[in-house]
Design a protein around this motif. Structure first.
Motif, short mmCIF file in Angstrom:
data_model
loop_
_atom_site.label_atom_id
_atom_site.label_comp_id
_atom_site.label_asym_id
_atom_site.label_seq_id
_atom_site.Cartn_x
_atom_site.Cartn_y
_atom_site.Cartn_z
N PRO A 58 0.81 -1.23 0.00
CA PRO A 58 0.00 0.00 0.00
C PRO A 58 0.83 1.27 0.00
N MET A 59 1.88 1.33 0.82
CA MET A 59 2.64 2.58 0.90
C MET A 59 3.55 2.77 -0.30
N GLN A 60 4.00 1.68 -0.94
CA GLN A 60 4.71 1.82 -2.20
C GLN A 60 3.79 2.42 -3.25
N TRP A 61 2.54 1.96 -3.26
CA TRP A 61 1.58 2.48 -4.23
C TRP A 61 1.29 3.96 -3.98
N VAL A 62 1.15 4.35 -2.72
CA VAL A 62 0.89 5.75 -2.39
C VAL A 62 2.06 6.62 -2.85
N ARG A 84 4.19 5.95 -5.23
CA ARG A 84 4.20 6.00 -6.69
C ARG A 84 3.11 6.93 -7.21
N ALA A 85 1.94 6.91 -6.56
CA ALA A 85 0.86 7.81 -6.96
C ALA A 85 1.27 9.27 -6.78
N ARG A 86 2.00 9.56 -5.72
CA ARG A 86 2.47 10.92 -5.49
C ARG A 86 3.47 11.35 -6.55
N VAL A 87 4.37 10.47 -6.91
CA VAL A 87 5.33 10.79 -7.96
C VAL A 87 4.61 11.00 -9.29
N ASP A 88 3.64 10.14 -9.58
CA ASP A 88 2.91 10.27 -10.84
C ASP A 88 2.12 11.57 -10.91
N ARG A 89 1.52 11.97 -9.78
CA ARG A 89 0.81 13.25 -9.76
C ARG A 89 1.79 14.41 -9.94
N ALA A 90 2.96 14.29 -9.34
CA ALA A 90 3.99 15.31 -9.53
C ALA A 90 4.39 15.40 -11.00
N ARG A 91 4.46 14.26 -11.67
CA ARG A 91 4.79 14.26 -13.09
C ARG A 91 3.75 15.04 -13.89
N GLU A 92 2.50 14.81 -13.59
CA GLU A 92 1.44 15.55 -14.30
C GLU A 92 1.56 17.04 -14.07
N LEU A 93 1.82 17.45 -12.83
CA LEU A 93 1.94 18.87 -12.52
C LEU A 93 3.15 19.49 -13.21
N LEU A 94 4.25 18.74 -13.29
CA LEU A 94 5.43 19.24 -14.00
C LEU A 94 5.14 19.43 -15.48
N GLU A 95 4.32 18.55 -16.04
CA GLU A 95 4.00 18.63 -17.46
C GLU A 95 3.04 19.77 -17.78
N GLU A 96 2.07 20.00 -16.88
CA GLU A 96 0.94 20.82 -17.28
C GLU A 96 0.75 22.10 -16.45
N SER A 97 1.61 22.36 -15.48
CA SER A 97 1.45 23.56 -14.66
C SER A 97 2.75 24.34 -14.61
N ASP A 98 2.66 25.56 -14.05
CA ASP A 98 3.83 26.40 -13.85
C ASP A 98 4.34 26.34 -12.41
N ARG A 137 14.49 10.53 -8.52
CA ARG A 137 15.71 9.81 -8.88
C ARG A 137 15.53 8.31 -8.66
N ARG A 138 14.87 7.94 -7.58
CA ARG A 138 14.69 6.53 -7.24
C ARG A 138 13.75 5.83 -8.21
N VAL A 139 12.64 6.48 -8.56
CA VAL A 139 11.62 5.84 -9.38
C VAL A 139 11.91 5.98 -10.87
N LEU A 140 12.35 7.18 -11.29
CA LEU A 140 12.46 7.48 -12.72
C LEU A 140 13.88 7.63 -13.21
#
Length: 319
Positions: free
Chosen positions: A249-253, A255-269, A292-295
């Motif tokens: 569960p906490m690995q998934w959480v 990863r979800a946080r990193v993925d949301r950060a990726r979206e914000l880096l792509e689409e926000s300022d 660095r750890r995930v990507l």
């Protein structure tokens, strides 16, 4: 990218990559469907395919899909196809196989010494026919860099979305997942099938809990809180969640946080400090560490690669 249709090709296996990477304004791909020769190709399940292109379609593509096909262990693919795949791989193309398409990929020799998977019904046959391939029958898909394999048709969707996340970013992958009404993220290490002892009459058991988490990424989250939302004990939740997703569960959480950060880096300022707080990672240092750890990259490098606005890529702006 190209989808190669073989004799006996399975309809879902052909359609999944063709639809996920469909040529459209929101996707950075053009799609060719080809065969060993142009013309009519007999498929499985009562369907046939009329393809306009032969193997010359593979001459300049970056990504090639080999869908599953019937009786893969009976007759080897044509040598012309195997040689075309070797040539494409040598010049840098990635080759991805869905289900029994792994047999055609293995026949090229490109899987020798590497991990691979296929549909669980054929995994032992694949291992016996190609002993130099390290077959893992437990997983949904395997990414070996330039060669990728997946299990049955549904895991082909997971593999396609995995490739999209790598090559086109989170926004494109999530857009495609929404278009397909598919789960936006499943681990390749997830088991091909959930044990029968886990009762699940209405799809994946913890879908609602995962949606609940995604709406609260900025808040402190614990396995106890997740288990309470799922109305099971923490121990039961941890075991069944891993069966369902391939992650603790906490690995998934995380990863979800990193993925949301990726979206914000792509689409926000937003800068890195703001994004870190928004996704619950606290500080920019934490975000950089997890990136660095995930990507294997940094937030600034990721934004530089995937941002829709090149002006957002300066290190000064990221802080």
């Amino acid at each position: 990218m190209a989808v190669v249709v073989l004799e006996g090709a399975k309809p879902l296996d052909v359609g999944i990559p063709a639809q996920v990477f469909a040529t459209r304004a929101s996707m950075p791909y053009s799609v060719e469907v080809c065969g060993v020769n142009p013309g009519l190709i007999s498929g499985s399940d009562g369907l046939s395919y009329h393809v306009e292109h032969g193997l010359d379609a593979l001459d300049d593509v970056d990504l090639i899909f080999l869908p599953g096909y019937q009786r893969p262990n009976v007759e080897p693919p044509p040598e012309a196809l195997l040689e075309a795949l070797r040539v494409a791989h040598a010049r840098g193309a990635r080759i991805a196989a869905i289900s029994t398409g792994a047999f055609a990929l293995a026949a090229t020799g490109l899987l020798n010494g590497r991990r691979a998977t296929t549909h669980w019904h054929y995994s032992r046959i694949l291992a016996e026919q190609f002993p130099e391939v390290r077959v893992d029958e437990r997983v949904l898909f395997v990414d070996e860099g330039s060669v990728l394999t997946s299990a049955g048709a549904a895991s082909g969707i997971d593999l396609c979305l995995h490739i999209l996340r790598q090559e086109a970013g989170m926004a494109a992958a999530n857009h495609a997942a929404r278009r397909l009404v598919a789960a936006p993220y499943r681990s390749g290490g997830q088991a091909q099938y959930v044990p029968q002892s886990v009762p699940e009459p209405h799809g994946e058991r913890f879908t609602r809990t995962r949606e609940w988490v995604l709406g609260r990424l900025s808040e402190p989250l614990s396995i106890e809180a997740l288990a309470e939302n799922a109305v099971v004990s923490p121990r039961t939740f941890a075991r069944r969640f891993r069966d369902e997703t391939g992650y603790t569960p906490m690995q998934w959480v995380m990863r979800a946080r990193v993925d949301r950060a990726r979206e914000l880096l792509e689409e926000s300022d937003l800068g890195v400090d703001e994004i870190s707080a928004e996704v619950g990672l606290g500080t920019a240092t934490n975000l950089r560490r997890y990136f660095r750890r995930v990507l294997g990259t940094t937030p600034s490098e990721y934004r530089r690669a995937f941002s829709r606005d090149s002006e957002r890529t300066s290190d000064d702006h990221l802080g």
